[in-house]
Structure formats: structure tokens, C-alpha cells
Design a protein around this motif. Sequence first.
Motif, PDB file in Angstrom:
ATOM      1  N   UNK A   1      34.573   8.748  17.087  1.00 43.10           N
ATOM      2  CA  UNK A   1      35.810   8.905  16.497  1.00 43.10           C
ATOM      3  C   UNK A   1      36.198  10.319  16.178  1.00 43.10           C
ATOM      4  N   UNK A   2      35.759  10.800  15.015  1.00 42.10           N
ATOM      5  CA  UNK A   2      36.221  12.085  14.488  1.00 42.10           C
ATOM      6  C   UNK A   2      35.747  13.251  15.353  1.00 42.10           C
ATOM      7  N   UNK A   3      34.508  13.180  15.850  1.00 41.13           N
ATOM      8  CA  UNK A   3      33.967  14.246  16.701  1.00 41.13           C
ATOM      9  C   UNK A   3      34.720  14.336  18.022  1.00 41.13           C
ATOM     10  N   UNK A   4      35.049  13.211  18.615  1.00 38.73           N
ATOM     11  CA  UNK A   4      35.796  13.179  19.874  1.00 38.73           C
ATOM     12  C   UNK A   4      37.207  13.728  19.671  1.00 38.73           C
ATOM     13  N   UNK A   5      37.807  13.417  18.507  1.00 40.39           N
ATOM     14  CA  UNK A   5      39.147  13.914  18.198  1.00 40.39           C
ATOM     15  C   UNK A   5      39.140  15.436  18.068  1.00 40.39           C
ATOM     16  N   UNK A   6      38.122  15.995  17.373  1.00 45.14           N
ATOM     17  CA  UNK A   6      38.017  17.448  17.216  1.00 45.14           C
ATOM     18  C   UNK A   6      37.800  18.133  18.561  1.00 45.14           C
ATOM     19  N   UNK A   7      36.963  17.510  19.416  1.00 43.66           N
ATOM     20  CA  UNK A   7      36.711  18.087  20.750  1.00 43.66           C
ATOM     21  C   UNK A   7      37.995  18.069  21.574  1.00 43.66           C
ATOM     22  N   UNK A   8      38.762  17.004  21.451  1.00 41.70           N
ATOM     23  CA  UNK A   8      40.049  16.920  22.163  1.00 41.70           C
ATOM     24  C   UNK A   8      41.016  17.987  21.694  1.00 41.70           C
ATOM     25  N   UNK A   9      41.050  18.250  20.379  1.00 37.72           N
ATOM     26  CA  UNK A   9      41.918  19.302  19.840  1.00 37.72           C
ATOM     27  C   UNK A   9      41.474  20.677  20.327  1.00 37.72           C
ATOM     28  N   UNK A  10      40.163  20.908  20.391  1.00 36.29           N
ATOM     29  CA  UNK A  10      39.647  22.191  20.897  1.00 36.29           C
ATOM     30  C   UNK A  10      40.009  22.382  22.364  1.00 36.29           C
ATOM     31  N   UNK A  11      39.868  21.312  23.150  1.00 32.85           N
ATOM     32  CA  UNK A  11      40.216  21.392  24.571  1.00 32.85           C
ATOM     33  C   UNK A  11      41.699  21.696  24.746  1.00 32.85           C
ATOM     34  N   UNK A  12      42.530  21.038  23.931  1.00 32.24           N
ATOM     35  CA  UNK A  12      43.973  21.272  24.003  1.00 32.24           C
ATOM     36  C   UNK A  12      44.311  22.704  23.595  1.00 32.24           C
TER      37      UNK A  12
END
Length: 101
Positions: A1-12
Motif C-alpha cells: 500500500x503506502x510504500x508502493x504509493x510513495x514509489x509511484x510518486x517518486x517515479x512520477x
Amino acid sequence: GSLAKKQGERDELQDVTDELDALASLATNRHSVDYSFLCFDYHRAILAGMAMVSDKVRDRARPADPSPASPGDGGVPFGAVIGLGGGALPMALHHFFPEVP
């Protein structure tokens, strides 16, 4: 959940940063300043005056002597532009008269 969301924000964020870097590089490589263009009439008049006397200035200057020149001593011609502004006139003078430091 939260870790995947943060990684997605970093990628973006990285994608946006890469795009901005690419745009900055493109803008830097595509644009240049045309120093031969003068938009003010008085700049054109000054440049025309320099062109009219440039042969006399060149004839009086002999670059064989690298010592600093004073007017009329046969050394390298020199000029100075004093005032405020964006530098259009000095850059145009340097563009058209590169031998005058």
C-alpha cells in the motif's frame, strides 16, 4: 500500500524532472542571440559612424606591437562604451569589429 504509493510518486516526480531537464536542454541549444541586429536608431547611427572611420582606425593600428596603445601611436586600436543597458551595442561592436578590444 503506502510504500508502493510513495514509489509511484517518486517515479512520477522523476519523470517530471527528466522532462524539465530535456526542455531546458532543448531551449538552451535552440536559441541564440543575433548580435548583428540593433533595434534602436541611435545604435545603428553609432555603428554606422564606426564603419565610416574603421579604415582610418585600422590603418593607424599596427598589431605588431602588443603594448597598450594610445590614440595615434600606431598600436592596437581600442574603444570603450560607458553607460547602462543590456549590452546590445557593445556586443554588436564586438561582432562587427572583433579586432578592437
